[in-house]
Design a protein around this motif. Sequence first.
Motif, PDB file in Angstrom:
ATOM      1  N   VAL A   1       0.718  -1.438  -0.037  1.00 32.31           N
ATOM      2  CA  VAL A   1      -0.227   0.262   0.145  1.00 32.31           C
ATOM      3  C   VAL A   1       1.054   0.830   0.340  1.00 32.31           C
ATOM      4  N   TYR A   2       0.591   2.535  -0.306  1.00 39.70           N
ATOM      5  CA  TYR A   2       0.984   3.593  -0.298  1.00 39.70           C
ATOM      6  C   TYR A   2       1.208   4.643   1.266  1.00 39.70           C
ATOM      7  N   LYS A   3       2.749   4.797   1.072  1.00 38.74           N
ATOM      8  CA  LYS A   3       2.367   5.357   2.582  1.00 38.74           C
ATOM      9  C   LYS A   3       1.854   6.666   2.724  1.00 38.74           C
ATOM     10  N   VAL A   4       1.442   7.335   1.844  1.00 36.99           N
ATOM     11  CA  VAL A   4       0.659   8.433   2.118  1.00 36.99           C
ATOM     12  C   VAL A   4      -0.705   8.348   0.810  1.00 36.99           C
ATOM     13  N   ASP A   5      -1.432   9.247   1.370  1.00 40.13           N
ATOM     14  CA  ASP A   5      -3.008   9.172   0.114  1.00 40.13           C
ATOM     15  C   ASP A   5      -2.913   9.370  -1.380  1.00 40.13           C
ATOM     16  N   SER A   6      -2.800   8.835  -2.182  1.00 40.18           N
ATOM     17  CA  SER A   6      -2.489   9.150  -3.880  1.00 40.18           C
ATOM     18  C   SER A   6      -3.485  10.510  -3.923  1.00 40.18           C
ATOM     19  N   ILE A   7      -2.935  11.912  -5.193  1.00 42.68           N
ATOM     20  CA  ILE A   7      -2.952  12.732  -5.169  1.00 42.68           C
ATOM     21  C   ILE A   7      -3.362  12.617  -6.695  1.00 42.68           C
ATOM     22  N   PRO A   8      -4.737  13.442  -7.952  1.00 42.52           N
ATOM     23  CA  PRO A   8      -4.615  13.515  -8.597  1.00 42.52           C
ATOM     24  C   PRO A   8      -3.150  14.865  -9.258  1.00 42.52           C
ATOM     25  N   ASN A   9      -2.526  14.912 -10.502  1.00 43.16           N
ATOM     26  CA  ASN A   9      -1.671  15.989 -11.035  1.00 43.16           C
ATOM     27  C   ASN A   9      -2.126  16.698 -10.690  1.00 43.16           C
ATOM     28  N   GLN A  10      -1.424  17.670 -10.546  1.00 46.55           N
ATOM     29  CA  GLN A  10      -2.010  19.480 -10.405  1.00 46.55           C
ATOM     30  C   GLN A  10      -1.322  19.989 -10.919  1.00 46.55           C
ATOM     31  N   ALA A  11      -2.267  20.943 -12.154  1.00 42.37           N
ATOM     32  CA  ALA A  11      -1.653  21.566 -13.021  1.00 42.37           C
ATOM     33  C   ALA A  11      -1.767  23.068 -12.614  1.00 42.37           C
ATOM     34  N   ARG A  12      -0.350  23.792 -13.348  1.00 43.28           N
ATOM     35  CA  ARG A  12      -0.633  25.035 -13.643  1.00 43.28           C
ATOM     36  C   ARG A  12      -2.009  25.769 -14.297  1.00 43.28           C
ATOM     37  N   ASN A  13      -1.391  27.261 -13.743  1.00 41.59           N
ATOM     38  CA  ASN A  13      -3.214  27.770 -13.746  1.00 41.59           C
ATOM     39  C   ASN A  13      -2.426  29.170 -14.239  1.00 41.59           C
TER      40      ASN A  13
END
Length: 448
Positions: free
Chosen positions: A354-366
């Motif tokens: 399992v992952y040690k931290v929760d995965s998150i979606p890629n964060q895009a430039r704004n």
Amino acid sequence: MKTSRRNFLRNSAMTATGAGLISLPSLEAIASQRKTISPNDKLQVGLIGCNGMGWSDLRSHLLMSDVECVALADVDQSVLDKRAADVQVMQKNKPLLFKDYRKLLEHKDIDAVIIGTPDHWHCMAMIDSVSAGKHVYVEKPLANSIEECNLMLAAAKKYNKIVQVGQWQRSGSHYEKAIEYIRSGKLGNIRLVKVWAYQGWMNPVPVLPDSAPPAGVDYDMWLGPAPKRPFNPNRFHFNFRWFWDYAGGLMTDWGVHEIDIALYAMNAKAPKSVMASGGKLAYPDDASETPDTLQAVYEYDGFNMLWEHATGIDGGNYGRTEGIAFIGNNATLVLNRDGWSLLPETQTKNGIKVYKVDSIPNQARNGDYLNEHTKNFVNAIKANDASLLKCGIETGSIAAINAHMGNIAYKTGRKVYWDTAAKGFKNDAQANALIAAHYHNGWKLPVV
């Protein structure tokens, strides 16, 4: 309600419009966007050094209707003429033109100046500007030596002017969110920060013979405090970056952007030691002087930072040509101008990985962050509050000084040790000599 120009400069900072950032449209589009505002209600700016980023900075400022360009200074008459015509398209009024920036600074109506000169002119132009009562937006790197960085910091404090450094990543919303995550502790203990710039577009600089300066160029003024040398097109527009007389190569050109974010996220300012290795390994016979390949290892309290740069190669770390990787026990956060992503470490629980931290979606430039950066500068002037700046003079000095340390370690060929209290290297006369700025041709280092 109409306000006087003096009140304009004292008013509280305006709020940025929308969540996104504005890209730079065409000159005609900028002109159409500008509202009609009384000249007395405008921040009046001058530009010193009208090519490259200096011009981009001015265009970004002129997206704000309450900013007016009243003067341009450049040693190249052809650049002056072209930019004067471009400014007139954007704002109708033609600016005053000067070959010598000191004449521009004599105009009392100028509130702020943008400095887009080659690096070796930043110190003198900035100190002359603040001593003339002008606020300053100065391009990165802050200066071409550690001594000049310290002088510029002292001058900003002495004259109490607003000084923004053009490290515009500091105004990027996705950088801000990434730093928030890094400081949350979720990555675990961060032992290494990788910082890099791989520049595949950079081809060899062809060896060219010396020649007469182009017509309309005041070459002696362009050289200024740099050593006297015959004119060579390789050392002039843009490519000046790859010659020690005027700049520090990719280490300072790209390095200040990435090192700034790395140190800010890690709450670090000065290393304990630096060592570097590299050279002209990609293009050993081209005309440039600064290394096209370099690795520098910085030791800070609790972590190391590894800088890498290379020309002619796009295959940087994690498949990114430039960026910063914060490598923690729980995950690695990879950040660059396109956005950021999380690479979690794994562990086995009850026989399941399992992952040690929760995965998150890629964060895009704004959006385009340069526009937010210039807007932030104007806001700080209006509020007369340097604390509002995203990249004030001290921030710019930290990034530039660390980058110069990498070059000094490279030049000495050994590990150098920094003494923060003494603002110098420990027991190292050769390294300390490289801290100093050396002015030539009758120009004198400013006294603050």
